[in-house]
Design a protein around this motif. Structure first.
Motif, mmCIF file in Angstrom:
data_model
loop_
_atom_site.group_PDB
_atom_site.id
_atom_site.type_symbol
_atom_site.label_atom_id
_atom_site.label_comp_id
_atom_site.label_asym_id
_atom_site.label_seq_id
_atom_site.Cartn_x
_atom_site.Cartn_y
_atom_site.Cartn_z
ATOM 1 N N LEU A 3 -18.296 -36.646 -10.090
ATOM 2 C CA LEU A 3 -17.302 -36.398 -11.123
ATOM 3 C C LEU A 3 -16.214 -37.459 -11.034
ATOM 4 O O LEU A 3 -15.642 -37.673 -9.966
ATOM 5 C CB LEU A 3 -16.678 -35.019 -10.947
ATOM 6 N N ALA A 4 -15.947 -38.121 -12.156
ATOM 7 C CA ALA A 4 -14.903 -39.138 -12.216
ATOM 8 C C ALA A 4 -14.195 -39.029 -13.561
ATOM 9 O O ALA A 4 -14.800 -38.653 -14.559
ATOM 10 C CB ALA A 4 -15.497 -40.538 -12.040
ATOM 11 N N GLU A 49 -10.476 -39.263 -6.741
ATOM 12 C CA GLU A 49 -9.150 -38.718 -6.437
ATOM 13 C C GLU A 49 -8.511 -38.035 -7.642
ATOM 14 O O GLU A 49 -7.828 -37.028 -7.505
ATOM 15 C CB GLU A 49 -8.222 -39.822 -5.929
ATOM 16 N N GLU A 50 -8.704 -38.586 -8.830
ATOM 17 C CA GLU A 50 -8.100 -38.013 -10.033
ATOM 18 C C GLU A 50 -8.668 -36.628 -10.325
ATOM 19 O O GLU A 50 -7.923 -35.705 -10.656
ATOM 20 C CB GLU A 50 -8.318 -38.932 -11.231
ATOM 21 N N VAL A 51 -9.957 -36.464 -10.197
ATOM 22 C CA VAL A 51 -10.568 -35.149 -10.404
ATOM 23 C C VAL A 51 -10.049 -34.170 -9.359
ATOM 24 O O VAL A 51 -9.664 -33.047 -9.679
ATOM 25 C CB VAL A 51 -12.110 -35.228 -10.366
ATOM 26 N N SER A 56 -6.914 -29.408 -7.919
ATOM 27 C CA SER A 56 -5.963 -28.753 -7.018
ATOM 28 C C SER A 56 -4.743 -28.214 -7.756
ATOM 29 O O SER A 56 -4.086 -27.285 -7.303
ATOM 30 C CB SER A 56 -5.517 -29.713 -5.917
ATOM 31 N N LYS A 57 -4.436 -28.776 -8.942
ATOM 32 C CA LYS A 57 -3.313 -28.285 -9.736
ATOM 33 C C LYS A 57 -3.646 -26.994 -10.466
ATOM 34 O O LYS A 57 -2.774 -26.313 -10.969
ATOM 35 C CB LYS A 57 -2.880 -29.348 -10.752
ATOM 36 N N GLY A 58 -4.933 -26.676 -10.524
ATOM 37 C CA GLY A 58 -5.370 -25.421 -11.144
ATOM 38 C C GLY A 58 -5.502 -25.561 -12.586
ATOM 39 O O GLY A 58 -5.535 -24.911 -13.476
#
Length: 58
Positions: A3-4, A49-51, A56-58
């Motif tokens: 996933l990117a 990292e972006e995914v 993590s922000k939900g």
């Protein structure tokens, strides 16, 4: 699977006798590299990292 997140260019390439759909760009290249690393590591899913940040922000 990998996933990117990012910008890609996409579209059909070919002629009236046959076309293929393709995507390309830095995001596609990154996803391809991650997928190769996933095979080496034996993982089913890798994300950039972006995914990971968005998840993590939900």
């Amino acid at each position: 699977m990998c996933l990117a997140v990012g910008t890609v260019a996409s579209g059909g390439i070919g002629s009236s006798s046959g076309q293929v759909f393709t995507i390309y760009g830095d995001t596609v290249d990154r996803a391809t590299r991650l997928e190769a690393h996933g095979k080496v590591l034996g993982t089913m899913i890798l994300m950039d990292e972006e995914v990971a940040s968005r998840v993590s922000k939900g």
